[in-house]
Every structure is written in structure tokens, then in C-alpha cells.
Motif scaffolding. Structure first.
Motif, mmCIF file in Angstrom:
data_model
loop_
_atom_site.group_PDB
_atom_site.id
_atom_site.type_symbol
_atom_site.label_atom_id
_atom_site.label_comp_id
_atom_site.label_asym_id
_atom_site.label_seq_id
_atom_site.Cartn_x
_atom_site.Cartn_y
_atom_site.Cartn_z
ATOM 1 N N PRO A 124 -3.219 -5.140 -17.296
ATOM 2 C CA PRO A 124 -2.349 -4.976 -16.126
ATOM 3 C C PRO A 124 -2.247 -3.521 -15.682
ATOM 4 O O PRO A 124 -2.395 -2.582 -16.474
ATOM 5 N N GLU A 125 -1.956 -3.351 -14.405
ATOM 6 C CA GLU A 125 -1.623 -2.048 -13.841
ATOM 7 C C GLU A 125 -0.314 -2.175 -13.077
ATOM 8 O O GLU A 125 0.003 -3.230 -12.525
ATOM 9 N N LEU A 126 0.435 -1.088 -13.040
ATOM 10 C CA LEU A 126 1.763 -1.060 -12.441
ATOM 11 C C LEU A 126 1.794 -0.038 -11.308
ATOM 12 O O LEU A 126 1.269 1.066 -11.433
ATOM 13 N N SER A 127 2.430 -0.415 -10.206
ATOM 14 C CA SER A 127 2.667 0.525 -9.113
ATOM 15 C C SER A 127 4.155 0.644 -8.873
ATOM 16 O O SER A 127 4.880 -0.359 -8.870
ATOM 17 N N LEU A 128 4.623 1.870 -8.666
ATOM 18 C CA LEU A 128 6.028 2.122 -8.352
ATOM 19 C C LEU A 128 6.230 2.458 -6.884
ATOM 20 O O LEU A 128 7.369 2.684 -6.452
ATOM 21 N N ASP A 129 5.114 2.499 -6.138
ATOM 22 C CA ASP A 129 5.191 2.915 -4.730
ATOM 23 C C ASP A 129 4.499 1.910 -3.817
ATOM 24 O O ASP A 129 3.783 2.273 -2.901
ATOM 25 N N ASN A 130 4.729 0.634 -4.109
ATOM 26 C CA ASN A 130 4.193 -0.458 -3.280
ATOM 27 C C ASN A 130 2.672 -0.459 -3.193
ATOM 28 O O ASN A 130 2.102 -0.868 -2.181
ATOM 29 N N GLY A 131 2.003 -0.006 -4.252
ATOM 30 C CA GLY A 131 0.557 -0.121 -4.324
ATOM 31 C C GLY A 131 -0.221 1.097 -3.905
ATOM 32 O O GLY A 131 -1.458 1.059 -3.881
ATOM 33 N N SER A 132 0.453 2.207 -3.602
ATOM 34 C CA SER A 132 -0.289 3.420 -3.229
ATOM 35 C C SER A 132 -0.995 4.024 -4.434
ATOM 36 O O SER A 132 -2.136 4.489 -4.338
ATOM 37 N N THR A 133 -0.332 4.030 -5.581
ATOM 38 C CA THR A 133 -0.942 4.515 -6.822
ATOM 39 C C THR A 133 -0.660 3.503 -7.924
ATOM 40 O O THR A 133 0.314 2.742 -7.867
ATOM 41 N N TRP A 134 -1.527 3.536 -8.952
ATOM 42 C CA TRP A 134 -1.424 2.540 -10.025
ATOM 43 C C TRP A 134 -1.476 3.224 -11.379
ATOM 44 O O TRP A 134 -2.233 4.187 -11.581
ATOM 45 N N ILE A 135 -0.667 2.721 -12.315
ATOM 46 C CA ILE A 135 -0.594 3.245 -13.675
ATOM 47 C C ILE A 135 -1.136 2.171 -14.610
ATOM 48 O O ILE A 135 -0.677 1.023 -14.583
ATOM 49 N N PRO A 136 -2.111 2.497 -15.484
ATOM 50 C CA PRO A 136 -2.679 1.479 -16.380
ATOM 51 C C PRO A 136 -1.786 1.227 -17.589
ATOM 52 O O PRO A 136 -0.858 1.989 -17.879
ATOM 53 N N THR A 137 -2.103 0.150 -18.303
ATOM 54 C CA THR A 137 -1.431 -0.146 -19.560
ATOM 55 C C THR A 137 -2.192 0.488 -20.714
ATOM 56 O O THR A 137 -3.356 0.882 -20.569
ATOM 57 N N CYS A 138 -1.538 0.588 -21.867
ATOM 58 C CA CYS A 138 -2.165 1.196 -23.036
ATOM 59 C C CYS A 138 -3.287 0.328 -23.599
ATOM 60 O O CYS A 138 -4.257 0.836 -24.153
ATOM 61 N N CYS A 159 1.909 8.521 -23.680
ATOM 62 C CA CYS A 159 2.975 9.049 -22.841
ATOM 63 C C CYS A 159 3.378 7.976 -21.838
ATOM 64 O O CYS A 159 2.686 7.750 -20.848
ATOM 65 N N THR A 160 4.466 7.283 -22.095
ATOM 66 C CA THR A 160 4.881 6.190 -21.221
ATOM 67 C C THR A 160 5.717 6.716 -20.067
ATOM 68 O O THR A 160 6.254 7.822 -20.113
ATOM 69 N N ASN A 161 5.812 5.895 -19.039
ATOM 70 C CA ASN A 161 6.678 6.257 -17.923
ATOM 71 C C ASN A 161 8.029 5.556 -18.029
ATOM 72 O O ASN A 161 8.790 5.534 -17.067
ATOM 73 N N GLY A 162 8.313 4.968 -19.199
ATOM 74 C CA GLY A 162 9.609 4.354 -19.417
ATOM 75 C C GLY A 162 9.712 2.915 -18.990
ATOM 76 O O GLY A 162 10.774 2.307 -19.133
ATOM 77 N N ILE A 163 8.636 2.312 -18.464
ATOM 78 C CA ILE A 163 8.678 0.921 -18.024
ATOM 79 C C ILE A 163 7.950 0.050 -19.039
ATOM 80 O O ILE A 163 6.803 0.318 -19.399
ATOM 81 N N ILE A 164 8.631 -0.983 -19.518
ATOM 82 C CA ILE A 164 8.079 -1.904 -20.506
ATOM 83 C C ILE A 164 8.307 -3.320 -20.002
ATOM 84 O O ILE A 164 9.382 -3.647 -19.493
ATOM 85 N N ILE A 165 7.309 -4.166 -20.148
ATOM 86 C CA ILE A 165 7.403 -5.572 -19.750
ATOM 87 C C ILE A 165 7.158 -6.436 -20.981
ATOM 88 O O ILE A 165 6.264 -6.149 -21.787
ATOM 89 N N GLU A 218 2.541 -13.528 -27.049
ATOM 90 C CA GLU A 218 3.433 -13.709 -28.179
ATOM 91 C C GLU A 218 4.849 -13.270 -27.805
ATOM 92 O O GLU A 218 5.045 -12.360 -26.998
ATOM 93 N N THR A 219 5.844 -13.915 -28.382
ATOM 94 C CA THR A 219 7.234 -13.558 -28.119
ATOM 95 C C THR A 219 7.474 -12.094 -28.471
ATOM 96 O O THR A 219 7.064 -11.612 -29.522
ATOM 97 N N ASN A 220 8.121 -11.394 -27.565
ATOM 98 C CA ASN A 220 8.481 -9.979 -27.738
ATOM 99 C C ASN A 220 7.282 -9.040 -27.738
ATOM 100 O O ASN A 220 7.423 -7.860 -28.048
ATOM 101 N N SER A 221 6.093 -9.553 -27.412
ATOM 102 C CA SER A 221 4.953 -8.660 -27.229
ATOM 103 C C SER A 221 5.210 -7.794 -26.000
ATOM 104 O O SER A 221 5.644 -8.283 -24.961
ATOM 105 N N LYS A 222 4.941 -6.510 -26.100
ATOM 106 C CA LYS A 222 5.326 -5.574 -25.047
ATOM 107 C C LYS A 222 4.108 -4.979 -24.338
ATOM 108 O O LYS A 222 3.090 -4.696 -24.965
ATOM 109 N N ILE A 223 4.240 -4.794 -23.038
ATOM 110 C CA ILE A 223 3.231 -4.124 -22.224
ATOM 111 C C ILE A 223 3.781 -2.752 -21.851
ATOM 112 O O ILE A 223 4.839 -2.646 -21.225
#
Length: 683
Positions: free
Chosen positions: A374-388, A243-249, A227-232
């Protein structure tokens, strides 16, 4: 009067508009019945509640590996400005009382919260007619409490919140129709005072089908999006608030599939891997600012064709039903910020469902969706952060036909949708210098009745004396593509768009065939005539480097390729509905959406144009609702122009009598007697 449900949902509408047919949120869908996730009844009776007082979208996503033994279910609404997630348990078999404790997970613009939910529902089997079982339903409790601000939403205990459900068995699943009239109330002061919020909810489709030209997966030219403007949101824990890490898609679009595959045969499965492109907006500062990003992806999908497809006795048509699972989605590179990668969680299922309905040659309606974690990595895939929370990605239409046409940079694009004046305005790159002048045109005829034709979808009517004249030498082209939508009641040698016999021209021959010709060489003609009084998209293509002409009808190459000479006539005008040198008669019929390109569009580009136009709009599903009236009477309400009929016996040859006009809505008040009566809708 049935809904075929795959990803069922309750959708709320304002109660005082529930009698208006335009606001009946009912669509056709297919209910999934997978071996590993086989639940149905609970998904029909629990609404997904927004604290604003209206019911929001709720999807019956059976994401657990196995259903709970008590028939509980997991339902997730993965898209909307606010997100809701419920884990319901304790729902017993129909005919008993079900209920339990639940939770509501709510996404705001920048955070994620969890609230407790309590609910109680009665369902009673009242009748069975053939393969259809009818149920009465009553929701006794539905309470949501926000302890952060004292907001409370629940049912008014002084009135009943009733509904009904019909379930018809089918080899591939169920046909389901269900609704509730909920007498909700809302308190913003901890329960001291309440405001009524009556709401009507109907089980409806969150995955409307999208037109496609071939039964392939992923769909040809297909796009998946939320949906438009749906946020991850990506979280470091799952407490409340998240507790978010400040990254939203947000605004995710998945497209550019490298390969398209036919579905496997019934009862079999296949696994496909292909590449694609994912684009979205990403914020690295908790939503304060967003930037566009795009990256290549590698996708693997498992497709299982059910043993039985879905047969609809109302239409006599069969819908292909496929269970799908995305086992790989790896996104990296492109314009992603340094170190950022995305993937589908390898620990969570990303299951989905696809249905394919054939409307005839080169015309299919495909409904398809996946639930992703989805999962997000900030270190080229060494660790992963899940979505809510999960996100649903569904097959969505392309931009409409005018937008898609303009994206291919035509020199001229005349929609011919003017309702007054004598100017046919050009929205192509030549601008007003290629505006046309109307002569004897009848404006405002309806355009092709397709879902993607855009706003102000009108056409010009030509009567063998009318034409549009365009004075632009820039349309003297060697390599050229000419496209137009036409509706021709009777075919005879007549021009559609032409620069005369020494240049390029798209026309109809005496046999009603579509023809494209350049210069004095051969002509590319359609094998089948197009003078059937139906709208068709015609496209003629000439490539000067190969001297090849092609004619396409409705996005498909429609006749043998022809060799031709290079066109050329720099001084003559271009005309729509006539030939400027008088070499062909003037046109009789309707013309709209004329485009001229200074390039040879490929077959894939022309197919994309036709896909963008969409398919016929879905016919509204007839709705029959029964509600209490005064005293012992009750009201039967019929929507969408159908007719109510009644019989007093369901014998082998019942005598059905029409008792309601086909006005919409038609309300019939019935006073029960000692004789049983049965009602039905007739389209």
C-alpha cells in the motif's frame, strides 16, 4: 502424507509438544510455478526467526519479477504481531551447500527495524520413487543479531539441526513435505551465556481454504483480511529503524464486492474491474489511539487459469489453480480523514494465487490471497508515501453462523444447545419473553460438523414425543422467514417449526421433502428429499406483499415458488418439533439453530447464512517423520490415526505389511539391516 504448497511457510511450535497430533501445523496447499517467478528449493530450508526464540510464520512470496540466477528467493511474512522479511541469495541446487547473507525486517507495535541474518544449509538427494524425490537436509548456520540490545539467536554448534524434504512433481506445481528439527539457542547478553530454544518447524499452509457456495471470484460474500492486529506502517525512508510519519493502519477487511466472475477456462486469462469496501482502524498519532474508518474502493484484478489443474492422486479430486494480480486498488472517500487516500503501489506487483476445489453441488473450498504494497497520500493524491513491508490479504471466513444470523435481527434465535434444564433460551430481539419450554427433549446431540457453527455446537434430539413450546404472540407474522438446521434419518409428515395450519409452518412431508407453507394456500416444497440423515439448513420465506412462498435447502432455492394466503393466528403458540394444533406429527431427528425473522430474507442473505456455517473441517494431513534413535536405530512416528506399513521390495506388486497400530501417535523403532525396507502410511 504430502503438502500441496502455494504460499509455503515454516511455522514454529514448541519442541516438547511436537509429538502431539493437535500441534502438527500441516495443511494442504498448492505451490506456485509462474513463468516470471519460478523458485522452489530455497523456500523449503530457511526458517523465519523471531528473537523470542520461537520460529514465526514465513511465507514463500516470490515477489521478484524474475528469480535470481543462483536460485535465491525472496520470502516475506506479512502478518503477525512482529513482521519479518528476508532477502536470501546464494542458494544452490539441491545436493550442494547453500547459504549467504540475509536480513530480517522486524515490525514492532510502533516501529520497524532491520537485522543481519547468516545461514548455511546442506541438502542431499537420497532417493527417488516415481515422481517423488527425497532429500536429507541439515541447517549448519542460522544467526540473527540485534546490535541494538545484544540479543543473538542461532544454532547450537554442538548438535546437528537436521530435516527432510519430499518433492513430488505435478503438472500444476509440486506436492511438498518438509521439516527441520532446529537446535536453537538464544543469548541476551551479547553471546556470553545462551539458553536452549529447540524448535520443530514444518512447511505448512498459511492460506487454509474457506467454504463458498459457488466457484466465483471474488468469492460470493467473500472477505479478505490480514492477521488480527497486523499493522501497516508508512515510511519516509527505509533505514533502521524506519522513520514513520505517525500513521498506522490495522485490522483491514476488504469486502462488499459488487460483481463476482467465473474463472476463465484453463490456459486463458481475464481482467475484471469492480467496486468494493475496505474497512480498517487508523491511527494518526503513531499508535496512541485508533479510530474506525471505511471507504469505497475500485479494484482491477488479472486472473490467469493455469494450463494444468492440480490432481491429487490420494483423493482423486482436481483443484483449479489460478494466478492472480491486483493491478489496481484505489481507496478514497468514506470516513477517511480529510485528504487521505490509499492505493496499491503502481510500481510494485500485487500478485497472488487462488485455488478452487469442488466438494459437490454448491460446496467449494477456495484458498486465495494477494500480497499488497500500500501507499498513503495525505494531500488527495499529489504525493504518496510507501509502506515499510508488504502485506498479505487472504480470503478469510465470515463471522460464524450464530453471529451472522443475529446480524439479520431475528425476533427469535434458539440455538438449542443447552445441556441441562428445561429452557430453550432465545437470543433474538424478543429476548426472554420468547424463551421456549422443553418437553421430553434429549439435549447435547452434536450439531452440524461445520467450521462456522460456533462454540457450544449442540442440538436437541426429538423422538416423536418431544417438543419445545414458545408462548409469544409477537411471532404471529405476515411477512416471515423461518430457518433451522435439521438432521432427519427417516421422513414422514412432521413439524419442524410451526404455528399451526392457519399460520406459517416449516415441516417434512411423507416423501421426506422440506415444505414451507402459510395459511391455507399453496406450499413451497423442495424437489429433492432431505431425509438422508445428513445435516441441512432449511429456510422458508413468505412475502405478504407478493403472496410468494419459497423454500431453500442449504442456501439454494430448492423448489418452485408458490402462491399463498396471508397467515394469521394471534393466539396460538409456536412450537419446535411439533404443531401446536396437532395438525402434524411430532418430529423425529435433530434440530438446532432455529431462527424466526419478521422480514423476507433475500436469496443473497440466505446464501450468506449458509456460507457463514462453513464447510467440513479439514482432515488432518497424515505426517510421517523419521528421526535418529539410539545407536544405529531410528524412529518412525505416525500421526493422525493412520497405519504404518512396510515392504522390502518396490516391485510392481509390493507386499505391504501393517506394522503399526492406528493409535496416534504411533512410534516404531527400526534397526537397519542389510535389506532395504520401505514404509508408507495408509489412511
Amino acid at each position: 502424507m504430502k503438502i500441496v504448497s502455494s504460499e509455503g511457510q515454516f511455522q514454529g511450535i514448541n519442541h516438547n509438544r511436537a509429538m502431539e497430533p493437535a500441534h502438527q501445523p500441516v495443511y494442504e496447499m498448492v505451490t506456485r510455478t509462474r513463468t516470471r517467478t519460478r523458485t522452489i528449493a530455497a523456500g523449503l530450508v530457511v526458517a523465519n526467526l523471531a528473537l523470542s526464540g520461537l520460529l514465526s510464520k514465513a511465507d514463500n512470496y516470490n515477489g521478484n519479477n524474475t528469480p535470481p540466477a543462483d536460485g535465491g528467493y525472496r520470502a516475506e511474512a506479512c502478518e503477525s504481531a512482529k513482521q519479518y522479511h528476508y532477502e536470501h541469495a546464494g542458494f544452490n541446487a539441491p545436493g550442494n551447500t547453500g547459504g549467504g547473507n540475509s536480513r530480517a525486517d522486524v515490525n514492532t507495535d510502533t516501529n520497524w527495524f532491520r537485522f543481519p541474518v547468516n545461514f548455511q544449509v546442506h541438502m542431499l538427494s537420497t532417493n527417488k520413487i516415481g515422481a517423488t524425490t527425497l532429500y536429507k537436509a541439515q541447517m549448519d548456520q542460522l544467526d540473527v543479531t540485534n546490535s541494538n540490545n545484544g540479543a543473538i539467536m542461532g544454532l547450537d554448534p554442538s548438535t546437528n539441526s537436521t530435516g527432510a524434504t519430499a518433492v513430488q512433481t505435478n503438472p500444476a506445481g509440486w506436492f511438498i513435505e518438509s521439516f527441520f528439527n532446529l537446535n536453537l539457542r538464544q543469548s541476551l547478553d551479547g553471546g556470553h551465556t545462551y539458553t536452549p530454544q529447540p524448535t520443530h518447524v514444518v512447511l505448512t499452509n498459511h492460506n487454509p481454504p474457506v467454504f463458498a457456495m459457488a466457484p466465483l471470484l471474488p468469492p460470493l460474500g467473500g472477505r479478505y483480511g490480514g492477521e488480527t492486529n497486523s499493522k501497516i506502517f508508512f515510511c519516509t525512508n527505509f533505514s533502521s529503524p524506519c522513520c514513520t510519519n505517525g500513521i498506522i493502519i490495522t485490522n483491514v477487511i476488504h469486502t462488499g464486492f459488487s460483481t463476482n466472475f467465473p474463472p476463465p477456462p484453463r490456459g486463458s486469462n481475464a481482467v475484471h474491474t469492480f467496486s468494493s469496501t475496505v474497512s480498517f482502524n487508523i491511527s494518526m498519532d503513531n499508535g496512541l489511539s485508533f479510530s474506525a474508518a471505511s471507504a469505497p474502493a475500485v479494484v482491477t484484478v488479472s486472473v490467469a487459469h493455469r494450463t494444468n489443474d492440480l490432481f491429487d492422486p490420494d483423493t482423486g479430486r482436481t483443484t483449479m489453480v489460478l494466478d492472480t494480480e491486483m493491478t489496481q486498488l484505489d481507496i478514497s472517500g468514506g470516513t477517511l480523514p480529510a485528504g487521505v487516500k490509499l492505493r496499491q503501489s503502481p510500481a510494485m506487483p500485487s500478485d497472488g494465487i487462488t485455488t478452487i476445489l469442488s466438494n459437490g453441488p454448491s460446496s467449494y473450498m477456495i484458498s486465495s490471497s494477494f500480497n499488497i504494497m500500500p501507499e498513503l497520500s495525505l494531500d488527495n493524491g499529489s504525493t504518496w508515501i510507501p509502506t515499510c513491508i508488504c502485506k498479505r490479504m487472504k480470503h478469510i471466513p465470515p463471522p460464524d453462523y450464530p453471529s451472522t444470523c443475529l446480524s439479520n435481527a431475528p425476533l427469535g434465535f434458539w440455538r438449542l444447545n443447552e445441556l441441562s434444564g428445561t429452557t430453550a433460551f432465545n437470543s433474538g430481539s424478543l429476548g426472554p419473553t420468547a424463551n421456549g419450554t422443553d418437553t421430553s427433549i434429549v439435549q447435547g446431540d452434536p450439531g452440524a460438523n461445520l467450521t462456522g457453527m460456533g462454540a457450544n455446537n449442540f442440538a436437541y434430539s426429538f423422538n416423536t414425543t418431544a417438543f419445545v413450546d414458545i408462548n409469544s404472540s409477537s411471532l404471529n407474522l405476515n411477512t416471515v422467514t423461518v430457518a433451522a438446521w435439521v438432521r432427519i434419518p427417516t421422513g414422514f409428515l412432521s413439524a419442524i417449526v410451526s404455528r399451526g395450519t392457519n399460520s406459517w409452518r416449516l415441516y417434512i412431508d411423507n416423501g421426506g421433502h422440506a415444505v414451507f407453507q402459510t395459511g391455507q394456500g399453496g406450499a413451497a416444497a423442495s424437489t429433492a428429499p432431505v431425509d438422508d440423515a445428513q445435516w441441512h439448513m432449511l429456510a422458508g420465506v413468505y412475502t405478504s406483499s407478493t403472496f410468494i412462498e419459497q423454500i431453500f435447502v442449504d442456501g439454494v432455492l430448492a423448489g418452485p415458488i408458490s402462491s399463498a394466503t396471508v397467515p394469521g393466528n394471534p393466539t396460538i403458540h409456536t412450537q419446535i418439533g411439533a404443531a401446536p394444533d396437532g395438525s402434524q406429527a411430532r418430529f423425529f431427528g435433530d434440530i438446532a439453530q432455529v431462527a424466526v425473522f419478521n422480514q423476507a430474507l433475500t436469496a443473497a442473505q440466505i446464501q450468506t447464512l449458509r456460507t457463514a456455517a462453513g464447510g467440513p473441517p479439514s482432515s488432518p494431513t497424515p505426517v510421517l517423520t523419521i528421526s535418529p534413535g539410539l545407536g544405529t536405530s531410528f524412529d518412525i512416528t505416525c500421526f493422525f490415526g493412520t497405519t504404518v506399513q512396510r515392504t522390502y521390495s518396490l516391485s510392481s506388486s509390493p507386499n505391504w505389511t501393517t506394522i503399526g497400530s492406528n493409535a496416534s501417535p504411533y512410534i516404531l523403532t527400526v534397526t537397519p539391516t542389510t535389506n532395504a525396507a520401505f514404509f508408507r502410511l495408509v489412511r
